[in-house]
Design a protein around this motif. Structure first.
Motif, mmCIF file in Angstrom:
data_model
loop_
_atom_site.group_PDB
_atom_site.id
_atom_site.type_symbol
_atom_site.label_atom_id
_atom_site.label_comp_id
_atom_site.label_asym_id
_atom_site.label_seq_id
_atom_site.Cartn_x
_atom_site.Cartn_y
_atom_site.Cartn_z
ATOM 1 N N ARG A 85 0.815 -1.211 0.000
ATOM 2 C CA ARG A 85 0.000 0.000 0.000
ATOM 3 C C ARG A 85 0.854 1.270 0.000
ATOM 4 N N THR A 86 2.172 1.122 -0.064
ATOM 5 C CA THR A 86 3.057 2.277 0.021
ATOM 6 C C THR A 86 2.825 3.266 -1.122
ATOM 7 N N GLY A 87 2.639 2.738 -2.343
ATOM 8 C CA GLY A 87 2.426 3.612 -3.486
ATOM 9 C C GLY A 87 1.190 4.482 -3.314
ATOM 10 N N ALA A 88 0.104 3.868 -2.844
ATOM 11 C CA ALA A 88 -1.123 4.630 -2.622
ATOM 12 C C ALA A 88 -0.924 5.671 -1.529
ATOM 13 N N ALA A 89 -0.206 5.293 -0.472
ATOM 14 C CA ALA A 89 0.055 6.237 0.623
ATOM 15 C C ALA A 89 0.835 7.449 0.120
ATOM 16 N N GLN A 90 1.852 7.201 -0.697
ATOM 17 C CA GLN A 90 2.637 8.306 -1.261
ATOM 18 C C GLN A 90 1.762 9.189 -2.145
ATOM 19 N N GLY A 91 0.904 8.578 -2.937
ATOM 20 C CA GLY A 91 0.055 9.337 -3.834
ATOM 21 C C GLY A 91 -0.946 10.210 -3.093
ATOM 22 N N ILE A 92 -1.536 9.668 -2.019
ATOM 23 C CA ILE A 92 -2.493 10.446 -1.234
ATOM 24 C C ILE A 92 -1.782 11.614 -0.553
#
Length: 404
Positions: free
Chosen positions: A341-348
């Motif tokens: 979920r790291t990519g989504a966290a960075q994007g948010i």
């Protein structure tokens, strides 16, 4: 989440991979290191008033939080991300030539909006290429990426000296030449095919994983980070104009910007030695307090007779108000967000940072027009709101670090 296997072609390391990526990072950040400190000066020299400058700076920020994730996702699905990078850099160079046209308000705003669509994805795509090399071939990311920081620093300093000789009207030409150099370096970019994991700003990754991240701790923390970051909007938009208004030369303006970058890099180098045992919430509280001290100090330095030395002193706080925010955000994600979920966290987090920065930038024009340097005082309550949100995050923090 396991990574897909590499194809035989992807196992072959391109020749001089690290050198080629170093050239990309070095050329990438020259234009950025010119645009942030000196573009507002060019706008002022062309006769735009503070509110118009704020709109020209803020409108692209609103747009890029929507377009950048889409373009990085497109790059992830392309046959090779390097080709997308080259196309975007070429488009950026061509569009930047629009600043050579008659600089009416409508023209400059239109060029700036078009420019942000193709310019902002450069850095995440370059990072994606470099990180693929780290995963596949054991390359050293820091050794490649540090040259971006070095070139940004050099652009701050060199830009100041060039403008002292030519005046602010040279800014579009410097940006155009820097982008031409970035295009030449991009043509040498190593071809690595698709990534095995989506870009940190991938729209698809955000769509799939974001609902799992909508917990109180993550939301309070990322909101707090975004608002503390946004309290810097007045600085980024109008400090160069303010420094020039009190008689500070272009060359010294460049050195002041560069000193902030030096302080930021030093914090990155020594953070673990100094703050290794400090919790992520405490890191962010220190960063928020550093921001507040900075905004209190700016309007006082010149009236108190502290002169340029005082501004160098307050620019040292860039290491606290900026670097520690960046480190604290990544530390929070690393401790509480699972790898898939790291990519989504960075994007948010990118979306919140960009949106709040755009809002405060838009408000900064009228503030500077009416209050001048005292507009920094309006950034204090913004930073305080960010600190309150970090405090709320602390109350809902998970009991233990995430595993996996």
């Amino acid at each position: 989440m396991s990574l897909p296997p590499l194809s035989p072609e992807q196992l072959v390391k391109p020749r001089h991979f690290e050198l080629r990526m170093t050239l990309i990072f070095f050329t990438l950040f020259v234009s950025l290191g010119t645009h942030l400190p000196y573009f507002p000066l060019w706008l002022q020299a062309e006769g735009f008033h503070a509110e118009q400058i704020a709109v020209i700076l803020a409108a692209p920020m609103f747009l890029r939080v929507l377009t950048t994730p889409l373009l990085t996702a497109l790059a992830d699905r392309a046959k090779d991300r390097a080709n997308v990078y080259v196309v975007l850099v070429a488009a950026t160079m061509v569009i930047s030539a629009g600043y050579f046209l008659n600089p009416t308000y409508a023209m400059v705003l239109a060029v700036s909006l078009a420019l942000t669509i193709v310019w902002t994805p450069h850095s995440p795509i370059a990072d994606s290429l470099a990180l693929s090399g780290v995963r596949r071939f054991g390359s050293n990311y820091t050794a490649m990426r540090k040259w971006g920081s070095i070139s940004y620093l050099c652009a701050n300093i060199a830009g100041g000296f060039i403008l002292a000789w030519t005046g602010p009207k040279a800014v579009p030409a410097i940006i155009f030449v820097a982008l031409a150099a970035a295009l030449l370096a991009g043509l040498l970019a190593p071809r690595l095919g698709r990534p095995r994991r989506a870009s940190p700003l991938s729209a698809t990754d955000i769509q799939h994983s974001a609902p799992k991240l909508l917990n109180a701790y993550f939301l309070y923390f990322t909101f707090g980070v975004g608002i503390i970051t946004a309290s810097h909007a007045f600085l980024y938009g109008f400090v160069s104009i303010y420094w020039k208004s009190i008689g500070i030369s272009d060359s010294v303006v460049g050195l002041l910007w560069a000193w902030g970058v030096v302080a930021e890099v030093c914090m990155f180098l020594f953070f673990n030695r100094i703050f290794a045992s400090v919790s992520v919430v405490q890191v962010m509280v220190i960063a928020g307090i550093g921001s507040i001290v900075r905004w209190i100090a700016f309007p006082l330095i010149w009236p108190l007779g502290l002169g340029v030395a005082g501004f160098f002193g307050v620019q040292t706080l860039h290491s606290v108000s900026v670097a520690m925010v960046l480190i604290g955000l990544q530390k929070m994600i690393g401790e509480t967000v699972s790898e898939e979920r790291t990519g989504a966290a960075q994007g948010i987090a990118y979306f919140f940072n960009g949106f709040f920065m755009a809002v405060v930038t838009l408000a900064s024009g009228p503030l500077y027009d009416r209050l001048g340097v005292d507009g920094f005082l309006a950034m204090i309550p913004i930073a305080i709101i960010g600190l309150v949100l970090i405090g709320l995050a602390a109350r809902s923090a998970p009991k233990r670090p995430v595993r996996g």
